[in-house]
Design an enzyme around this catalytic site. Structure first.
Site, PDB file in Angstrom:
ATOM      1  N   ILE A 252     -40.228  73.282 -79.061  1.00 50.36           N
ATOM      2  CA  ILE A 252     -40.699  72.807 -80.357  1.00 50.36           C
ATOM      3  C   ILE A 252     -41.851  71.830 -80.167  1.00 50.36           C
ATOM      4  O   ILE A 252     -41.744  70.888 -79.380  1.00 50.36           O
ATOM      5  CB  ILE A 252     -39.550  72.101 -81.114  1.00 50.36           C
ATOM      6  CG1 ILE A 252     -38.326  73.013 -81.192  1.00 50.36           C
ATOM      7  CG2 ILE A 252     -40.001  71.658 -82.505  1.00 50.36           C
ATOM      8  CD1 ILE A 252     -37.032  72.283 -81.520  1.00 50.36           C
ATOM      9  N   CYS A 253     -42.927  72.037 -80.903  1.00 48.02           N
ATOM     10  CA  CYS A 253     -44.048  71.110 -80.880  1.00 48.02           C
ATOM     11  C   CYS A 253     -43.875  70.160 -82.068  1.00 48.02           C
ATOM     12  O   CYS A 253     -44.196  70.494 -83.202  1.00 48.02           O
ATOM     13  CB  CYS A 253     -45.371  71.868 -80.989  1.00 48.02           C
ATOM     14  SG  CYS A 253     -46.802  70.787 -80.847  1.00 48.02           S
ATOM     15  N   LEU A 254     -43.314  68.982 -81.776  1.00 47.03           N
ATOM     16  CA  LEU A 254     -43.049  67.971 -82.792  1.00 47.03           C
ATOM     17  C   LEU A 254     -43.260  66.614 -82.137  1.00 47.03           C
ATOM     18  O   LEU A 254     -42.676  66.334 -81.086  1.00 47.03           O
ATOM     19  CB  LEU A 254     -41.609  68.127 -83.309  1.00 47.03           C
ATOM     20  CG  LEU A 254     -41.151  67.216 -84.427  1.00 47.03           C
ATOM     21  CD1 LEU A 254     -41.968  67.450 -85.704  1.00 47.03           C
ATOM     22  CD2 LEU A 254     -39.676  67.444 -84.721  1.00 47.03           C
TER      23      LEU A 254
ATOM     24  N   ASN B  71     -45.104  76.460 -84.665  1.00 46.86           N
ATOM     25  CA  ASN B  71     -44.829  75.290 -83.828  1.00 46.86           C
ATOM     26  C   ASN B  71     -43.628  75.460 -82.909  1.00 46.86           C
ATOM     27  O   ASN B  71     -43.181  74.502 -82.279  1.00 46.86           O
ATOM     28  CB  ASN B  71     -44.615  74.055 -84.710  1.00 46.86           C
ATOM     29  CG  ASN B  71     -45.762  73.834 -85.669  1.00 46.86           C
ATOM     30  OD1 ASN B  71     -45.605  74.039 -86.861  1.00 46.86           O
ATOM     31  ND2 ASN B  71     -46.922  73.459 -85.161  1.00 46.86           N
TER      32      ASN B  71
END
Length: 192
Positions: A85-87, A78
């Site tokens: 950041i993939c959040l 992620n």
């Protein structure tokens, strides 16, 4: 004005009661440019690593999420090679879950949790996500190598550092063997 007072409160709280394994500070005394360190969780391939992050606070904060990226390279499904950041809480709705009630402390704690529990179904790095899903041992090994290479404090020294700093001499095991071998009595030379 609202942004500044809120950021002051958040920074004060981060200094007095930081989440476990998280530190955050102003970069070059700028309120909208922060740095943070997140310690890798125990039992994860990031354990013992210290990961540096950059936090840019937008003008519309807290109505817009902070922009955060890893400065320390990390092997994670992620988090991409640029540190993005993939959040979900780092994005505005409808695609994201950011709310003004969230704060920097909450976001850093969420990033730390994401490090320990990747979400392979929403990856930025498809190959690492696939490895995480189908070859967990390989993923763990690669993530551990990256952590040792990029995130370990230099004072501890990684295995690679230790190898580079060793002066080639007789190995310890060879020394012990030579010390244990019975020595032949020295023969004195008797002349003619």
């Amino acid at each position: 004005m609202q942004r500044t007072s809120r950021l002051n409160r958040e920074m004060q709280l981060l200094n007095t009661e930081p989440p476990p394994g998280v530190t955050c500070w102003q970069h070059e005394n700028k309120m909208d440019d922060l740095r943070a360190q997140v310690v890798g969780g125990s039992g994860s391939p990031y354990e013992g690593g210290i990961f540096n992050l950059e936090i840019v606070i937008p003008e519309r904060y807290p109505f817009e999420p902070p922009k955060i990226r890893f400065l320390t390279p990390i092997y994670h499904p992620n988090i991409d090679t640029a540190g993005r950041i993939c959040l979900d809480i780092l994005k505005l709705p409808p695609k994201g879950a950011w709310r003004p009630a969230l704060n920097i402390s909450t976001v850093l704690t969420s990033i730390q949790l994401l490090m320990n529990e990747p979400n392979p179904d929403d990856p930025l790095m498809a190959d690492i996500s696939s490895e995480f899903k189908y070859n967990r041992a390989m993923f763990t090994s690669n993530a551990r190598k990256w952590t040792e290479q990029h995130a370990m404090p230099r004072t501890q020294g990684t295995k690679a550092d230790l190898k580079e700093n060793v002066i080639p001499t007789e190995s310890t095991s060879q020394k012990r063997k030579s010390e244990e071998l019975p020595r032949e009595p020295t023969k004195s030379f008797k002349g003619p």
